[in-house]
Design an enzyme around this catalytic site. Structure first.
Site, PDB file in Angstrom:
ATOM      1  N   ASN A  38       0.823  -1.163  -0.233  1.00  0.00           N
ATOM      2  CA  ASN A  38       0.015  -0.070   0.031  1.00  0.00           C
ATOM      3  C   ASN A  38       0.941   1.417  -0.098  1.00  0.00           C
ATOM      4  O   ASN A  38       0.360   2.231   0.191  1.00  0.00           O
ATOM      5  CB  ASN A  38      -0.907  -0.253   1.113  1.00  0.00           C
ATOM      6  CG  ASN A  38      -0.184   0.194   2.572  1.00  0.00           C
ATOM      7  OD1 ASN A  38       1.071  -0.119   2.554  1.00  0.00           O
ATOM      8  ND2 ASN A  38      -1.040   0.261   3.763  1.00  0.00           N
ATOM      9  N   LYS A  39       2.231   1.046  -0.170  1.00  0.00           N
ATOM     10  CA  LYS A  39       2.874   2.435  -0.212  1.00  0.00           C
ATOM     11  C   LYS A  39       3.024   2.859  -1.677  1.00  0.00           C
ATOM     12  O   LYS A  39       2.353   2.693  -2.458  1.00  0.00           O
ATOM     13  CB  LYS A  39       4.479   1.803   0.303  1.00  0.00           C
ATOM     14  CG  LYS A  39       4.556   1.420   1.610  1.00  0.00           C
ATOM     15  CD  LYS A  39       4.064   2.615   2.700  1.00  0.00           C
ATOM     16  CE  LYS A  39       4.321   2.065   4.096  1.00  0.00           C
ATOM     17  NZ  LYS A  39       3.617   1.137   4.704  1.00  0.00           N
TER      18      LYS A  39
END
Length: 389
Positions: A201-202
């Protein structure tokens, strides 16, 4: 027609990742080394180290691709000589991965609260903590780990000045801040070491993975040594130190190379989404969107965050979270401070209530590369609908 659920920050592929992965399979480079790993490290290094003055100041810095951002923090602490019985100053308002590696080494995390401008480590409380730890233990903490929370740069001038005053090295946790800048310099390049994360999710992903930013080639070799089980240079397997299996695979690095082609696009999109929220909430009482405090800060806005004033809105952040979840919108409470976590109940802490207040009132809202302008309009509309009720 059912609306598709809106997530905080989904991974977004450029389409080029498959080419690098296919090449790795075709050439049988499927191990934790190879051309993709080397190229990914070089691409990150070029991105982090700007031209001109900043390039001169940071020209020796290198990047080591690893299996996780947590691995990067762990290796950074090892290279700083942290051992059992030492103390390391950590930001309290963060994810547990910022502090867990301290415990891996048998050291003690000393937690420092945030300041309200950036929500990151408070430099005044930092110095207070250092003085008190010296008075109580007779020695300085071995390292300081500030965090650029949600992509918002910490006050690095003030933090580094305190660190230099007491001769304590800084290990930056820039896991959420790839692309963020403080005074034109990329986050992760201020401290002696810096850690990045490429979790799913970065800002970019390698499916998992992370990287350690190191000061020079010598430090890079040391990091790679520990990241590959600390094998000594003999024809047989000899180990004189404890090592770890922390190197990034050539397959994951191939994903990273593809992601680097859209990194600038991702950062620009997150900032665009934040700007839409900023315009939409400008005149909404009781909703405060976190934005750059002044021109020194240029956050990537990895996640956009809001504070909810219950007196003004009639709802608290948990009520709003549940309401939005029913409307197909993923949100998340802000990080619960580490000094409130049961696992760190015995750790020293220097707090003034700032992070506890933020945790009580704050919510992360969607900002990822898959969030459209229409999604933002829907999210804002539903938030307004909830607080009007």
């Amino acid at each position: 027609m059912d609306r598709k659920r809106i997530y905080l920050c989904l991974a977004h592929m450029s389409g080029k990742e498959q080419d690098f992965i296919k090449e790795a399979f075709d050439t049988n480079w499927v191990v934790p080394l190879g051309p993709n790993v080397n190229a990914f490290e070089k691409s990150l290094q070029d991105f982090l180290i700007e031209n001109g003055k900043l390039k001169i100041e940071n020209e020796g810095k290198q990047v080591v691709a690893l299996s996780a951002g947590t691995a990067a923090l762990h290796l950074g602490l090892i290279l700083l000589g942290v051992q059992a019985g030492d103390e390391v100053i950590c930001q309290s308002f963060t994810f547990c991965a910022s502090a867990n590696p301290v415990t891996y080494l048998g050291a003690t995390a000393v937690f420092v609260d945030s300041e309200e401008d950036t929500w990151n480590m408070n430099p005044v409380l930092l110095e207070e903590a250092i003085r008190d730890r010296i008075a109580k233990t007779g020695r300085e903490p071995k390292a300081i780990i500030p965090v650029h929370l949600y992509g918002m740069p910490a006050k690095m001038d003030e933090i580094c000045a305190v660190a230099e005053k007491y001769g304590i090295p800084v290990l930056e946790d820039a896991a959420e801040a790839l692309g963020s800048e403080y005074k034109g310099q990329k986050c992760g390049t201020f401290g002696k070491f810096g850690a990045l994360s490429f979790n799913g999710n970065k800002m970019i992903t390698t499916s998992g993975g992370g990287a350690l930013i190191v000061p020079d080639e010598k430090a890079k070799k040391a990091a790679m040594f520990y990241a590959t089980q600390a094998r000594e240079p003999y024809p047989y397997y000899q180990h004189e130190k404890i090592g770890y299996n922390y190197r990034m695979s050539n397959i994951c690095a191939g994903i990273g190379l593809g992601q680097m082609t859209v990194l600038e696009e991702h950062v620009a999109h997150h900032r665009h989404v934040h700007e839409l929220y900023e315009q939409a909430f400008a005149n909404v009482k009781g909703i405060e969107l976190k934005s750059n405090p002044d021109e020194r800060f240029n956050a990537n806005y990895w996640l956009c965050t809001i504070l909810i004033d219950k007196e003004e809105t009639g709802v608290d952040c948990e009520e709003l979270r549940v309401f939005l979840d029913r409307k197909g919108i993923e949100t998340r409470p802000l990080w619960k401070p580490m000094h409130l976590q049961p696992v760190f109940a015995g750790s020293p802490c220097y707090v003034d209530g700032t992070s506890e207040k933020l945790f009580e009132k704050g919510l992360c809202i969607p900002a990822g590369p898959c969030v459209t302008d229409e999604d933002v309009a829907y999210i804002v509309s539903e938030i307004k609908s909830c607080i009007c009720k």
